[in-house]
Design a protein around this motif. Sequence first.
Motif, short mmCIF file in Angstrom:
data_model
loop_
_atom_site.label_atom_id
_atom_site.label_comp_id
_atom_site.label_asym_id
_atom_site.label_seq_id
_atom_site.Cartn_x
_atom_site.Cartn_y
_atom_site.Cartn_z
N THR A 56 36.53 38.19 47.76
CA THR A 56 37.70 37.96 48.62
C THR A 56 38.59 36.85 48.07
O THR A 56 39.73 36.72 48.47
CB THR A 56 37.30 37.59 50.06
N ARG A 57 38.05 36.06 47.16
CA ARG A 57 38.89 35.01 46.55
C ARG A 57 39.69 35.55 45.36
O ARG A 57 40.48 34.81 44.76
CB ARG A 57 38.03 33.81 46.16
N ASN A 58 39.47 36.81 45.01
CA ASN A 58 40.34 37.47 44.04
C ASN A 58 41.41 38.25 44.79
O ASN A 58 41.12 38.83 45.84
CB ASN A 58 39.54 38.46 43.18
N THR A 59 42.62 38.25 44.27
CA THR A 59 43.69 39.01 44.89
C THR A 59 44.01 40.22 44.04
O THR A 59 44.32 40.08 42.86
CB THR A 59 44.97 38.14 45.01
N VAL A 60 43.90 41.39 44.64
CA VAL A 60 44.26 42.59 43.89
C VAL A 60 45.74 42.85 44.10
O VAL A 60 46.15 43.39 45.13
CB VAL A 60 43.43 43.81 44.36
N ALA A 61 46.54 42.44 43.14
CA ALA A 61 47.97 42.69 43.21
C ALA A 61 48.27 43.98 42.45
O ALA A 61 47.40 44.52 41.77
CB ALA A 61 48.73 41.53 42.59
N VAL A 62 49.50 44.46 42.59
CA VAL A 62 49.92 45.61 41.77
C VAL A 62 50.22 45.07 40.38
O VAL A 62 51.06 44.18 40.22
CB VAL A 62 51.17 46.28 42.35
#
Length: 942
Positions: free
Chosen positions: A68-74
């Motif tokens: 959850t501390r990683n952000t999956v951006a486009v």
Amino acid sequence: MTAESFAARHIGPDPDDVRRMLETVGYASLDELMDAAIPEVIRWHGTLDLPEAATEQQAIAELRALATRNTVAVSMIGLGYYGTHTPAVIRRNVLENPAWYTAYTPYQPEISQGRLEALLNFQTMVTDLTGLATANASMLDEATAAAEAMTLARRASKVKAPVYVVDADTLPQTISVIATRAEPLGIEVRVLDLDTEPLPDEFFGLHLQYPGASGAVRDHAGLVDSAHAAGALVTVAADLLALTLLRAPGEIGADIAAGTTQRFGVPMGFGGPHAGYLAVRAGLERMLPGRLVGVSKDADGARAYRLALQTREQHIRREKATSNICTAQVLLAVMAGMYAVYHGPEGLRAIAARTHERAARLAAGLRAGGVTVAHANFFDTVTAVVPGRAAEVVAAAAARGINLLAVDADRVGIACDETTTDPHLGAVWAAFGVPEFTGEAPTALPAALARATDYLTHPVFHAHRSETAMLRYLRRLADYDYALDRGMIPLGSCTMKLNATTEMEAVTWPEFANLHPFAPAEQTAGYRELVESLQGWLAEVTGYDAVSVQPNAGSQGELAGLLAIRAYHRDRGEGHRDVCLIPSSAHGTNAASAVMAGMKVVVVACDAEGNVDPVDLDRTIEAHRDALAAIMVTYPSTHGVYETGIASLCAKVHDAGGQVYVDGANLNALVGFAKPGRFGADVSHLNLHKTFCIPHGGGGPGVGPVAVRAHLAPFLPGDPLGAATSGDGRPVISAAAHGSAGILPIPWAYLRMMGAEGLARATGVAVLAANYVASRLREHYPVLYSGNKGLVAHECILDLRPLTKATGVSVDDVAKRLIDYGFHAPTMSFPVAGTLMVEPTESEDLTELDRFCDAMIAIRAEIDRVGSGEWPAGDNPLVNAPHTAAMVSGDDWEHAYPRSVAAYPTGVDRLAKYWPPVRRIDGAFGDRNLVCACPPPEAFAD
Ligand SMILES: *Cc1c(COP(=O)(O)O)cnc(C)c1O
């Protein structure tokens, strides 16, 4: 350790089994055994400082928290990494399927036909798309593939000048790796803007990127002709998806193509693992590094696949080595090949066309809004020119959940891919402050470069389009193969232990799978924390001060470690030190890595006990005292013995000013009991795909962290996007900073769940299991080497040579007969020809260990029947092994032994019989008639 702990699941033998095994070996406790086995000079008596063992549930919860501390951006960063849709049928049935991921490298081809066919599909896909003759079964990533292409060009070109020209529009991480690899070999890399700068008069090779890192699509035909006129070879680093629409490198005469297959359904994984590829034109195939799958025939003349040209395990031949690649990226190559099988040529072309259409529309919208687009011709990547505004635009896109690339202060790179949608385009236009564009956009692909040739015409790329067909194809191939999900793989040196499901779980979570390696740091906090804890734990386990997980295989860790040694000597003004001592028993990659690090290999002999010969060691140290750079030793030795001379060996080498490299592939015999960083070594690599539970994947992926003492820490691998493009910077070993980051949750979970006590017990049980097997088999097959008190370490070598001499039954015959008994063969003829090396690991329970020993003993009885003349040397169950169902059910049976002996030898459970799909394979035939792509269906007719 309690019965509920993960360690109790990971370690096969339960306390009762352990007691019985100890009895057989003759010790009262594991402690007593380990005290006897491990020389006191290296013994470490502490308890590892690791967090207390987590349960499987706790570990998953902690991994979720990191995720959850990683952000999956486009991601629209591009630069060699793209969004892709992994077809769910491939994700679940390959990537998440132990039948595929727990398989070993297909050295035993009779039990590997499924993955060999899948790899042949991969090779066919690469050769078709690149328009070249032969492709291997994967490289570690695009950057290392490009570096291998450079050294191949160096070998193949007659030009003397050590100049390699690299197109300035090449991926920056590729340039970093090429520069790192070039420097020790005395190759001068010239990065030139070939739009404006002329080629030099003399150069042996030229590297072009197609399309360029900027997205530009150029016609390289003229450059290829000029390079050839100068005697140089040309490598084109090509995007395979673009090649579905663009003229192939082979069609303009490129000699080599290199690249990645990541966007063929393999998640970005924060940098890896993905399969790189390398393809060559006709005439260069015998110079190709890496593993090559080829077509041959079996004892019945039926088509069968196997690794081709293995007698040379070609490139990693010690001091004559040309490359050190060993573990590659098989699992990911299988995925990419299956992506092509699933989509077929029309499907791939449609994906490419959609990707291009979006990029074209994106560019049209930017132009309509007054933004300059740098290139008229592009495939998927648009470079927008926004003087002084790049950072601002990138930030505005980030605020909309989209990552773009700030090329410099004035330019922004935007890459489209299979996953790009209209809303993504809308957000990008908004970030640039231009209106939505609703019109049609003209193609930006130059008509002159349009692809006119066919590809993927083979039926395999047309027959599996429905999910049902695909599912069954994957199942059929998996059923051909023997992997850890069927039974024990007792491979010495390779530590085929449990790959626990909980360890695998996080790999396919989007927060780990879908991050771009160059994503902004604030989006990758979870990953970075995971990497840091893992590096810290590995430092604690090994006794070193610093660890880098960048190397994506053991071989790459070796190169990184030796380059650190080289840089250290230079830093101290001792750059002349270039001799690397390597014992004759060493793994082939050791010498190969030393050559690649610009060192001269000097072989040190082993004595009759298999230890490094102390007399020869003294002699070679003396002979090379002033030039001594390093010694590379494996510990415990590749002979499976804890050598007592290791501490004095380290001292002698240090005395002469050299550094000590301990190959850590055998760390499974040390964890919790000895620390290489404490007993005198300066640097090691580890194999996380051996000791730390990353599955072998049929020959990769791997992770080969390099671990060093403090004085070498400044020379650990550096940032692939950093300035390290010259010899005095940190070396760049892989394209991505953390290498194959996507699989690091596996060793993280293993360490987290085992804890100090579990790890030490695993080591103890691994050593016990090896000694148990040695004890049970010793009277049937001599155990070649042993150390303290007649004990072996975590593996033992069974010497078949006397039996072979007496009966003619070879080590091959025994290995193949084991297939009939339902086993994968041990390591054959390494490190000693004519022997089998068995490493049972801690994960096999006593029932399975006994089943294996019983099979070996039964085979010994069969050998005796050949020896006594009861069975003819030319017709017996050993020499005819393995037996297929077709053979034993055939209408004729004229062999000297009954069908039941062939198919169901002693101890084989009739309900659990593994049937190999082919009989013994004729490797030499296939080498003489080299075919490395899917053969046409007519060839199947007979
Ligand atoms: C496996 C192994 C290597 C090479 O590791 P890869 O990951 O295959 O590159 C090196 N040394 C030893 C002793 C090994 O067993």
